[in-house]
Design an enzyme around this catalytic site. Structure first.
Site, PDB file in Angstrom:
ATOM      1  N   HIS A 185      -7.909   1.340   0.812  1.00  0.00           N
ATOM      2  CA  HIS A 185      -7.886   1.225   2.282  1.00  0.00           C
ATOM      3  C   HIS A 185      -8.728   2.336   2.943  1.00  0.00           C
ATOM      4  O   HIS A 185      -8.217   3.143   3.715  1.00  0.00           O
ATOM      5  CB  HIS A 185      -6.447   1.258   2.806  1.00  0.00           C
ATOM      6  CG  HIS A 185      -6.315   0.644   4.176  1.00  0.00           C
ATOM      7  ND1 HIS A 185      -5.208  -0.034   4.604  1.00  0.00           N
ATOM      8  CD2 HIS A 185      -7.173   0.620   5.235  1.00  0.00           C
ATOM      9  CE1 HIS A 185      -5.379  -0.444   5.841  1.00  0.00           C
ATOM     10  NE2 HIS A 185      -6.574  -0.050   6.254  1.00  0.00           N
ATOM     11  N   ILE A 186     -10.016   2.315   2.627  1.00  0.00           N
ATOM     12  CA  ILE A 186     -10.916   3.371   3.139  1.00  0.00           C
ATOM     13  C   ILE A 186     -11.858   2.841   4.209  1.00  0.00           C
ATOM     14  O   ILE A 186     -12.786   3.534   4.621  1.00  0.00           O
ATOM     15  CB  ILE A 186     -11.775   3.980   2.002  1.00  0.00           C
ATOM     16  CG1 ILE A 186     -12.475   2.863   1.204  1.00  0.00           C
ATOM     17  CG2 ILE A 186     -10.927   4.867   1.102  1.00  0.00           C
ATOM     18  CD1 ILE A 186     -13.745   3.285   0.536  1.00  0.00           C
TER      19      ILE A 186
ATOM     20  N   GLU B  34       0.851  -1.191   0.000  1.00  0.00           N
ATOM     21  CA  GLU B  34       0.000   0.000   0.000  1.00  0.00           C
ATOM     22  C   GLU B  34       0.882   1.234   0.000  1.00  0.00           C
ATOM     23  O   GLU B  34       1.796   1.314   0.840  1.00  0.00           O
ATOM     24  CB  GLU B  34      -0.932  -0.007   1.209  1.00  0.00           C
ATOM     25  CG  GLU B  34      -1.932  -1.162   1.139  1.00  0.00           C
ATOM     26  CD  GLU B  34      -2.989  -1.122   2.243  1.00  0.00           C
ATOM     27  OE1 GLU B  34      -3.002  -0.164   3.041  1.00  0.00           O
ATOM     28  OE2 GLU B  34      -3.803  -2.054   2.287  1.00  0.00           O
TER      29      GLU B  34
HETATM   30  P1  NAD Z   1     -10.681  -8.625  16.273  1.00  0.00           P
HETATM   31  O1  NAD Z   1      -9.393  -8.893  16.957  1.00  0.00           O
HETATM   32  O2  NAD Z   1     -11.821  -8.132  17.099  1.00  0.00           O
HETATM   33  O3  NAD Z   1     -11.189  -9.933  15.499  1.00  0.00           O
HETATM   34  C1  NAD Z   1     -10.348 -10.743  14.719  1.00  0.00           C
HETATM   35  C2  NAD Z   1     -10.875 -12.160  14.832  1.00  0.00           C
HETATM   36  O4  NAD Z   1     -10.156 -12.962  13.896  1.00  0.00           O
HETATM   37  C3  NAD Z   1     -10.687 -12.790  16.212  1.00  0.00           C
HETATM   38  O5  NAD Z   1     -11.921 -13.298  16.672  1.00  0.00           O
HETATM   39  C4  NAD Z   1      -9.671 -13.901  15.960  1.00  0.00           C
HETATM   40  O6  NAD Z   1      -9.850 -15.020  16.814  1.00  0.00           O
HETATM   41  C5  NAD Z   1      -9.966 -14.250  14.516  1.00  0.00           C
HETATM   42  N1  NAD Z   1      -8.902 -14.970  13.834  1.00  0.00           N
HETATM   43  C6  NAD Z   1      -7.558 -14.846  13.989  1.00  0.00           C
HETATM   44  N2  NAD Z   1      -6.917 -15.686  13.138  1.00  0.00           N
HETATM   45  C7  NAD Z   1      -7.878 -16.342  12.430  1.00  0.00           C
HETATM   46  C8  NAD Z   1      -7.853 -17.333  11.423  1.00  0.00           C
HETATM   47  N3  NAD Z   1      -6.700 -17.815  10.931  1.00  0.00           N
HETATM   48  N4  NAD Z   1      -9.047 -17.787  10.922  1.00  0.00           N
HETATM   49  C9  NAD Z   1     -10.216 -17.310  11.417  1.00  0.00           C
HETATM   50  N5  NAD Z   1     -10.309 -16.377  12.389  1.00  0.00           N
HETATM   51  C10 NAD Z   1      -9.152 -15.891  12.886  1.00  0.00           C
HETATM   52  O7  NAD Z   1     -10.328  -7.614  15.073  1.00  0.00           O
HETATM   53  P2  NAD Z   1     -11.294  -6.543  14.383  1.00  0.00           P
HETATM   54  O8  NAD Z   1     -11.237  -5.269  15.145  1.00  0.00           O
HETATM   55  O9  NAD Z   1     -12.609  -7.189  14.124  1.00  0.00           O
HETATM   56  O10 NAD Z   1     -10.483  -6.302  13.021  1.00  0.00           O
HETATM   57  C11 NAD Z   1     -10.486  -7.267  11.996  1.00  0.00           C
HETATM   58  C12 NAD Z   1      -9.556  -6.875  10.872  1.00  0.00           C
HETATM   59  O11 NAD Z   1      -9.976  -5.636  10.292  1.00  0.00           O
HETATM   60  C13 NAD Z   1      -8.084  -6.638  11.272  1.00  0.00           C
HETATM   61  O12 NAD Z   1      -7.241  -7.202  10.282  1.00  0.00           O
HETATM   62  C14 NAD Z   1      -7.921  -5.153  11.183  1.00  0.00           C
HETATM   63  O13 NAD Z   1      -6.585  -4.803  10.913  1.00  0.00           O
HETATM   64  C15 NAD Z   1      -8.837  -4.856  10.009  1.00  0.00           C
HETATM   65  N6  NAD Z   1      -9.213  -3.445   9.856  1.00  0.00           N
HETATM   66  C16 NAD Z   1      -9.268  -2.910   8.616  1.00  0.00           C
HETATM   67  C17 NAD Z   1      -9.629  -1.582   8.444  1.00  0.00           C
HETATM   68  C18 NAD Z   1      -9.736  -0.946   7.083  1.00  0.00           C
HETATM   69  O14 NAD Z   1      -9.657   0.266   6.997  1.00  0.00           O
HETATM   70  N7  NAD Z   1      -9.950  -1.704   6.032  1.00  0.00           N
HETATM   71  C19 NAD Z   1      -9.894  -0.796   9.564  1.00  0.00           C
HETATM   72  C20 NAD Z   1      -9.861  -1.394  10.821  1.00  0.00           C
HETATM   73  C21 NAD Z   1      -9.518  -2.726  10.970  1.00  0.00           C
END
Ligand code: NAD
Length: 323
Positions: free
Chosen positions: A281-282, A259
């Site tokens: 990435h929004i 990115e």
């Molecule tokens: P979270 O920690 O609350 O949930 C993540 C879940 O994934 C957990 O329940 C964990 O047990 C599970 N997990 C881990 N490894 C796994 C696997 N191999 N298979 C299945 N499940 C698995 O996290 P969240 O706050 O819900 O965030 C989720 C994702 O969203 C993260 O990667 C975060 O970086 C991303 N995110 C993206 C943006 C964006 O702008 N696109 C913004 C915020 C967060």
């Protein structure tokens, strides 16, 4: 007055909060690591708010012991927590501040893929009046991979808002299992009958290329992959091949390995396939989430400065370790 360095992109996303916060003085600084480290040293700053950039070296030498790296967001894969902890630097993030925004982004991508919205919009911009036949979400099956904060929100909205059948999959047992029509720890079971597969896992070594040539074979041909999590969990070359050869109907991606986006292989540029929707990435980029992320990051830093470390949103690796 607590002095805080805030990386430029994050500062611009919530300028009002950073300008007007009480008891702190926020500086807008470059996000590139060497420049950021230089500003931190010059201004003798102990606290820094950062975005999604990867920090591998100079930042940890620039901050003093007791300093804080506060993520403006939730994913902290860009921070070397072990290295920071080794130098006595605290790392925190802003869980829950952006869940609604990212969940809504995932749903927007699901809808856009289902109704081919980006293609329809491009048709009309090119003065082509052409009807495309999409599909309804109602009655279709969504596999939610990773049932944490954001995955659970997506599941609720998909089930209660659109009448989708939602199968949740996680590596751990979860508490709110009733939110899902079905819950499993088995990836193959979750995706086996899916029309849409939405990723909500963290980026870490165990999720690297979770979606690869082998696991893509488990997903039905007419399904669409949605990724608003991180680029790490998807092998982009394998995804390109699957969509190009028609063994996957399409994908909608907000996050990438590189990115700003750069294809891993120039001959497999995801942007060149019309069945792949790409956004820069929004996921958390809404005014509301940016305000909450800025406020939470500053609150965390104030807690650190007041010695109230137990109140902070420390990243999971540090929880229970820092007294
Ligand atoms: P979270 O920690 O609350 O949930 C993540 C879940 O994934 C957990 O329940 C964990 O047990 C599970 N997990 C881990 N490894 C796994 C696997 N191999 N298979 C299945 N499940 C698995 O996290 P969240 O706050 O819900 O965030 C989720 C994702 O969203 C993260 O990667 C975060 O970086 C991303 N995110 C993206 C943006 C964006 O702008 N696109 C913004 C915020 C967060």
């Amino acid at each position: 007055m607590i002095k805080i360095a805030v990386t430029d992109l994050e500062y611009d996303k919530a300028e009002n909060v950073f300008l007007n916060a009480e008891g702190v003085e926020c500086f807008r600084v470059p996000s590139g690591e060497s420049e950021l480290a230089r500003h931190i040293c010059e201004k003798r700053v102990r606290y820094v708010v950062v975005g999604v950039d990867k920090y591998t070296g100079a930042l940890y030498d620039a901050l003093p012991e007791g300093g804080v790296i506060a993520r403006f967001g939730v994913g902290y894969d860009g921070i070397d927590v072990e290295r920071a902890a080794g130098r006595g630097i605290l790392c925190c993030n802003t869980p829950a501040a952006l869940d609604d925004s990212v969940a809504e982004c995932a749903l927007a991508l699901i809808l856009a893929a289902a109704r081919e919205l980006t293609l329809c919009a491009a048709d009309l911009k090119n003065k082509r009046w052409q009807s495309r036949v999409g599909r309804e979400l109602s009655g279709s099956t969504l596999a939610v991979i990773g049932c944490g904060r954001i995955g659970t929100k997506v599941a609720c909205a998909a089930k209660n808002g659109f009448g989708m059948r939602v199968v949740g999959q996680d590596i751990r047992d979860i508490e709110d299992v009733e939110i899902f029509d079905e819950f499993t720890t088995d990836f193959a079971v979750a995706v086996g009958k899916a029309d849409f597969v939405s990723l909500h896992v963290p980026e870490n070594p165990s999720t690297k290329n979770l979606i690869n040539a082998e696991s893509l074979k488990l997903i039905p041909e007419d399904a669409v992959l949605i990724n608003t999590s991180r680029g790490g969990p998807v092998d982009e070359n394998a995804l390109y091949d699957a969509v190009a050869e028609g063994s996957l109907a399409g994908a909608a991606l907000d996050v990438f390995k590189n990115e700003p986006y750069e294809p891993l292989d120039p001959a497999r540029d995801l942007r060149t396939l019309e069945r792949i929707i790409t956004t820069p990435h929004i996921g958390s980029s809404t005014a509301e989430a940016c305000t909450r992320m800025a406020e939470t990051a500053l609150t965390n830093i104030k807690w650190a400065a007041n010695g109230e470390v137990a109140k902070m949103n420390l990243v999971p690796e540090l929880q229970g370790i820092i007294p």
